[in-house]
Design a protein around this motif. Structure first.
Motif, PDB file in Angstrom:
ATOM      1  N   GLY A  61       2.451  -2.151  13.553  1.00  0.00           N
ATOM      2  CA  GLY A  61       3.677  -1.463  13.141  1.00  0.00           C
ATOM      3  C   GLY A  61       3.298  -0.258  12.299  1.00  0.00           C
ATOM      4  O   GLY A  61       2.320  -0.291  11.548  1.00  0.00           O
ATOM      5  N   ILE A  62       4.074   0.787  12.449  1.00  0.00           N
ATOM      6  CA  ILE A  62       3.813   2.024  11.707  1.00  0.00           C
ATOM      7  C   ILE A  62       5.091   2.410  10.968  1.00  0.00           C
ATOM      8  O   ILE A  62       6.182   2.380  11.544  1.00  0.00           O
ATOM      9  CB  ILE A  62       3.393   3.168  12.662  1.00  0.00           C
ATOM     10  CG1 ILE A  62       2.117   2.762  13.399  1.00  0.00           C
ATOM     11  CG2 ILE A  62       3.179   4.474  11.911  1.00  0.00           C
ATOM     12  CD1 ILE A  62       1.692   3.749  14.467  1.00  0.00           C
ATOM     13  N   THR A  94       0.843  -1.211   0.000  1.00  0.00           N
ATOM     14  CA  THR A  94       0.000   0.000   0.000  1.00  0.00           C
ATOM     15  C   THR A  94       0.873   1.255   0.000  1.00  0.00           C
ATOM     16  O   THR A  94       0.423   2.321  -0.414  1.00  0.00           O
ATOM     17  CB  THR A  94      -0.935   0.028   1.235  1.00  0.00           C
ATOM     18  OG1 THR A  94      -0.129  -0.070   2.415  1.00  0.00           O
ATOM     19  CG2 THR A  94      -1.953  -1.108   1.203  1.00  0.00           C
ATOM     20  N   MET A  95       2.130   1.142   0.456  1.00  0.00           N
ATOM     21  CA  MET A  95       3.030   2.298   0.473  1.00  0.00           C
ATOM     22  C   MET A  95       3.280   2.772  -0.962  1.00  0.00           C
ATOM     23  O   MET A  95       3.224   3.966  -1.256  1.00  0.00           O
ATOM     24  CB  MET A  95       4.380   1.953   1.119  1.00  0.00           C
ATOM     25  CG  MET A  95       4.331   1.474   2.545  1.00  0.00           C
ATOM     26  SD  MET A  95       3.537   2.597   3.697  1.00  0.00           S
ATOM     27  CE  MET A  95       4.773   3.869   3.958  1.00  0.00           C
ATOM     28  N   GLN A 119      -0.763  -8.125   0.737  1.00  0.00           N
ATOM     29  CA  GLN A 119       0.382  -7.489   0.076  1.00  0.00           C
ATOM     30  C   GLN A 119       1.407  -8.570  -0.287  1.00  0.00           C
ATOM     31  O   GLN A 119       1.643  -9.483   0.507  1.00  0.00           O
ATOM     32  CB  GLN A 119       1.061  -6.490   1.001  1.00  0.00           C
ATOM     33  CG  GLN A 119       0.165  -5.338   1.451  1.00  0.00           C
ATOM     34  CD  GLN A 119       0.898  -4.354   2.361  1.00  0.00           C
ATOM     35  OE1 GLN A 119       0.982  -3.187   2.070  1.00  0.00           O
ATOM     36  NE2 GLN A 119       1.420  -4.836   3.460  1.00  0.00           N
ATOM     37  N   GLY A 160       2.233   4.279   6.867  1.00  0.00           N
ATOM     38  CA  GLY A 160       1.776   2.904   6.653  1.00  0.00           C
ATOM     39  C   GLY A 160       1.451   2.257   7.981  1.00  0.00           C
ATOM     40  O   GLY A 160       2.214   2.396   8.958  1.00  0.00           O
ATOM     41  N   ILE A 161       0.329   1.559   8.019  1.00  0.00           N
ATOM     42  CA  ILE A 161      -0.133   0.947   9.274  1.00  0.00           C
ATOM     43  C   ILE A 161      -0.447  -0.525   9.031  1.00  0.00           C
ATOM     44  O   ILE A 161      -1.234  -0.861   8.139  1.00  0.00           O
ATOM     45  CB  ILE A 161      -1.411   1.669   9.773  1.00  0.00           C
ATOM     46  CG1 ILE A 161      -1.097   3.128  10.099  1.00  0.00           C
ATOM     47  CG2 ILE A 161      -2.000   0.952  10.998  1.00  0.00           C
ATOM     48  CD1 ILE A 161      -2.318   4.008  10.259  1.00  0.00           C
ATOM     49  N   GLY A 162       0.170  -1.382   9.800  1.00  0.00           N
ATOM     50  CA  GLY A 162      -0.170  -2.803   9.765  1.00  0.00           C
ATOM     51  C   GLY A 162      -0.707  -3.157  11.141  1.00  0.00           C
ATOM     52  O   GLY A 162       0.060  -3.245  12.109  1.00  0.00           O
ATOM     53  N   TRP A 179       6.965  -7.105   5.999  1.00  0.00           N
ATOM     54  CA  TRP A 179       5.779  -7.126   6.866  1.00  0.00           C
ATOM     55  C   TRP A 179       4.903  -8.267   6.410  1.00  0.00           C
ATOM     56  O   TRP A 179       4.419  -8.281   5.283  1.00  0.00           O
ATOM     57  CB  TRP A 179       5.016  -5.799   6.794  1.00  0.00           C
ATOM     58  CG  TRP A 179       3.865  -5.776   7.750  1.00  0.00           C
ATOM     59  CD1 TRP A 179       2.560  -5.987   7.458  1.00  0.00           C
ATOM     60  CD2 TRP A 179       3.924  -5.551   9.166  1.00  0.00           C
ATOM     61  NE1 TRP A 179       1.798  -5.903   8.596  1.00  0.00           N
ATOM     62  CE2 TRP A 179       2.618  -5.651   9.668  1.00  0.00           C
ATOM     63  CE3 TRP A 179       4.976  -5.285  10.062  1.00  0.00           C
ATOM     64  CZ2 TRP A 179       2.317  -5.477  11.019  1.00  0.00           C
ATOM     65  CZ3 TRP A 179       4.669  -5.114  11.398  1.00  0.00           C
ATOM     66  CH2 TRP A 179       3.352  -5.212  11.862  1.00  0.00           C
ATOM     67  N   LEU A 183      -4.252  -3.398   6.604  1.00  0.00           N
ATOM     68  CA  LEU A 183      -3.027  -2.957   5.945  1.00  0.00           C
ATOM     69  C   LEU A 183      -3.397  -1.680   5.213  1.00  0.00           C
ATOM     70  O   LEU A 183      -4.206  -1.714   4.273  1.00  0.00           O
ATOM     71  CB  LEU A 183      -2.561  -4.005   4.921  1.00  0.00           C
ATOM     72  CG  LEU A 183      -2.418  -5.435   5.456  1.00  0.00           C
ATOM     73  CD1 LEU A 183      -2.257  -6.429   4.309  1.00  0.00           C
ATOM     74  CD2 LEU A 183      -1.218  -5.516   6.399  1.00  0.00           C
ATOM     75  N   LEU A 184      -2.875  -0.555   5.648  1.00  0.00           N
ATOM     76  CA  LEU A 184      -3.256   0.684   4.993  1.00  0.00           C
ATOM     77  C   LEU A 184      -2.130   1.693   5.008  1.00  0.00           C
ATOM     78  O   LEU A 184      -1.229   1.611   5.849  1.00  0.00           O
ATOM     79  CB  LEU A 184      -4.517   1.285   5.615  1.00  0.00           C
ATOM     80  CG  LEU A 184      -4.494   1.804   7.042  1.00  0.00           C
ATOM     81  CD1 LEU A 184      -5.504   2.928   7.197  1.00  0.00           C
ATOM     82  CD2 LEU A 184      -4.871   0.699   8.000  1.00  0.00           C
ATOM     83  N   SER A 185      -2.199   2.616   4.044  1.00  0.00           N
ATOM     84  CA  SER A 185      -1.251   3.727   3.981  1.00  0.00           C
ATOM     85  C   SER A 185      -2.037   5.015   3.795  1.00  0.00           C
ATOM     86  O   SER A 185      -2.959   5.075   2.980  1.00  0.00           O
ATOM     87  CB  SER A 185      -0.275   3.555   2.811  1.00  0.00           C
ATOM     88  OG  SER A 185       0.569   2.441   3.042  1.00  0.00           O
ATOM     89  N   GLY A 221       4.902  -6.367   1.380  1.00  0.00           N
ATOM     90  CA  GLY A 221       4.690  -5.441   2.497  1.00  0.00           C
ATOM     91  C   GLY A 221       6.022  -5.172   3.166  1.00  0.00           C
ATOM     92  O   GLY A 221       6.825  -6.087   3.346  1.00  0.00           O
ATOM     93  N   ARG A 222       6.250  -3.922   3.528  1.00  0.00           N
ATOM     94  CA  ARG A 222       7.558  -3.616   4.128  1.00  0.00           C
ATOM     95  C   ARG A 222       7.395  -2.909   5.472  1.00  0.00           C
ATOM     96  O   ARG A 222       6.404  -2.236   5.737  1.00  0.00           O
ATOM     97  CB  ARG A 222       8.406  -2.768   3.185  1.00  0.00           C
ATOM     98  CG  ARG A 222       7.822  -1.419   2.797  1.00  0.00           C
ATOM     99  CD  ARG A 222       8.823  -0.672   1.910  1.00  0.00           C
ATOM    100  NE  ARG A 222       8.341   0.624   1.480  1.00  0.00           N
ATOM    101  CZ  ARG A 222       7.722   0.861   0.343  1.00  0.00           C
ATOM    102  NH1 ARG A 222       7.478  -0.128  -0.504  1.00  0.00           N
ATOM    103  NH2 ARG A 222       7.335   2.088   0.011  1.00  0.00           N
TER     104      ARG A 222
HETATM  105  C1  BTN Z   1       7.248  -1.786  11.137  1.00  0.00           C
HETATM  106  O1  BTN Z   1       6.827  -2.296  12.173  1.00  0.00           O
HETATM  107  O2  BTN Z   1       8.424  -1.881  10.799  1.00  0.00           O
HETATM  108  C2  BTN Z   1       6.277  -1.040  10.259  1.00  0.00           C
HETATM  109  C3  BTN Z   1       5.370  -1.973   9.533  1.00  0.00           C
HETATM  110  C4  BTN Z   1       4.390  -1.267   8.626  1.00  0.00           C
HETATM  111  C5  BTN Z   1       3.574  -2.265   7.817  1.00  0.00           C
HETATM  112  C6  BTN Z   1       2.495  -1.591   7.016  1.00  0.00           C
HETATM  113  S1  BTN Z   1       1.345  -2.736   6.351  1.00  0.00           S
HETATM  114  C7  BTN Z   1       0.617  -1.474   5.404  1.00  0.00           C
HETATM  115  C8  BTN Z   1       1.754  -0.636   4.862  1.00  0.00           C
HETATM  116  N1  BTN Z   1       2.270  -1.235   3.639  1.00  0.00           N
HETATM  117  C9  BTN Z   1       3.508  -1.687   3.795  1.00  0.00           C
HETATM  118  O3  BTN Z   1       4.175  -2.233   2.894  1.00  0.00           O
HETATM  119  N2  BTN Z   1       3.941  -1.448   5.023  1.00  0.00           N
HETATM  120  C10 BTN Z   1       2.946  -0.771   5.829  1.00  0.00           C
END
Ligand code: BTN
Length: 266
Positions: free
Chosen positions: A132-133, A35-36, A58, A150-152, A69, A78-80, A61-62
């Motif tokens: 995680g943010i 989503t980033m 995703q 980004g919020i997971g 992630w 999973l949102l940005s 996801g990172r």
């Molecule tokens: C962390 O804890 O390192 C941050 C994790 C953030 C994950 C979210 S999931 C939605 C958005 N898309 C991603 O690829 N990463 C963030």
């Protein structure tokens, strides 16, 4: 309004937002690489702030520090967010603090669970990671053009099945013992984020409240950045989100980046 189904789609999200008079525009995708990336693409095309990109799954996801992630399809949020806060780059952590508190508020409202914060940007329950943010900034010189947050948030995943080597994680399901409507959680998260974001833009700071929720407050910790390790007692955060660490000689250090671990003194 209570929403019970856990399925997300664009129509259901839009009507739930409208019913609660919430100002976000949300793009929902069943599958994205991250989503980033999609949020950066939209922001660069001039999409206004208070826009969110949501995915059920995703493929790339990172997280911070180039970590992956991991989240099972359709279980979690999973949102940005695309935001354009009136902050200088050195104040950008204020945004992460505002967002993390907004998510704590929303989790509390929906479930009664009390999440704590771990510097710089994790939400924990019982020492396990709930959320995680990841904040990514786009700058021109010293000017902040936009931020993607980004919020997971682990909602319905049973993370006892998570791949080994991941940090200990938990979810709202694991803590409360039942599933949650992802739509209800999403809409409440967006509502609380909007409230915090508007306060931030009006000049409010959140460091005192943030420090009160800090899992390591008053504890002896180590902060690692690459090969550098600093240790001391975590005594708070300042208004720009730097961790305040008092070393064994009583000297106060302002730490800007790093990973925190609890330090057991031998
Ligand atoms: C962390 O804890 O390192 C941050 C994790 C953030 C994950 C979210 S999931 C939605 C958005 N898309 C991603 O690829 N990463 C963030």
């Amino acid at each position: 309004m209570s929403i019970t189904d856990t399925t997300l789609n664009a129509e259901r999200i839009a009507s739930a937002l409208e019913a609660r008079h919430i100002g976000w525009k949300v793009y929902h995708h069943p599958l994205l690489s991250s989503t980033m990336d999609e949020a950066h693409r939209l922001a660069q095309a001039g999409t206004p702030e208070l826009t969110a990109v949501v995915a059920d799954e995703q493929t790339a996801g990172r997280g911070r520090l180039n970590r992956r992630w991991w989240s099972p399809a359709g279980d979690n949020l999973l949102l940005s967010l695309i935001l354009r806060p009136p902050l200088s780059p050195s104040q950008a952590h204020r945004l992460t603090m505002a967002c993390s508190l907004g998510i704590c508020d929303a989790v509390g409202r929906v479930s009664g669970l009390r999440a704590q914060v771990k510097w710089p940007n994790d939400l924990l329950i019982g020492g396990r990671k709930l959320c995680g943010i990841l904040t990514e900034l786009e700058m021109t010189g010293e000017q902040l053009d936009y931020a993607i947050v980004g919020i997971g948030l682990n909602v319905n995943a049973d993370l006892r099945d998570a791949p080994p080597l991941l940090a200990p994680a938990t979810s709202m399901l694991m803590e409360a013992g039942h599933e949650f409507s992802r739509l209800e959680v999403l809409v409440t998260v967006l509502e609380e984020l909007e409230r915090r974001y508007r306060a931030l833009c009006a000049g409010q700071t959140f460091h005192h409240e943030w420090a009160e929720r800090m899992v390591t407050l008053g504890q002896h910790v180590q902060v690692r950045e690459g090969t550098t390790v600093q240790s001391g007692t975590a005594v708070g955060v300042d208004k720009d989100g730097a961790l305040l660490l008092r070393d064994d000689d009583g000297i106060l250090h302002r730490v800007l980046v790093g990973d925190v671990t609890l330090h057991t003194r031998g």
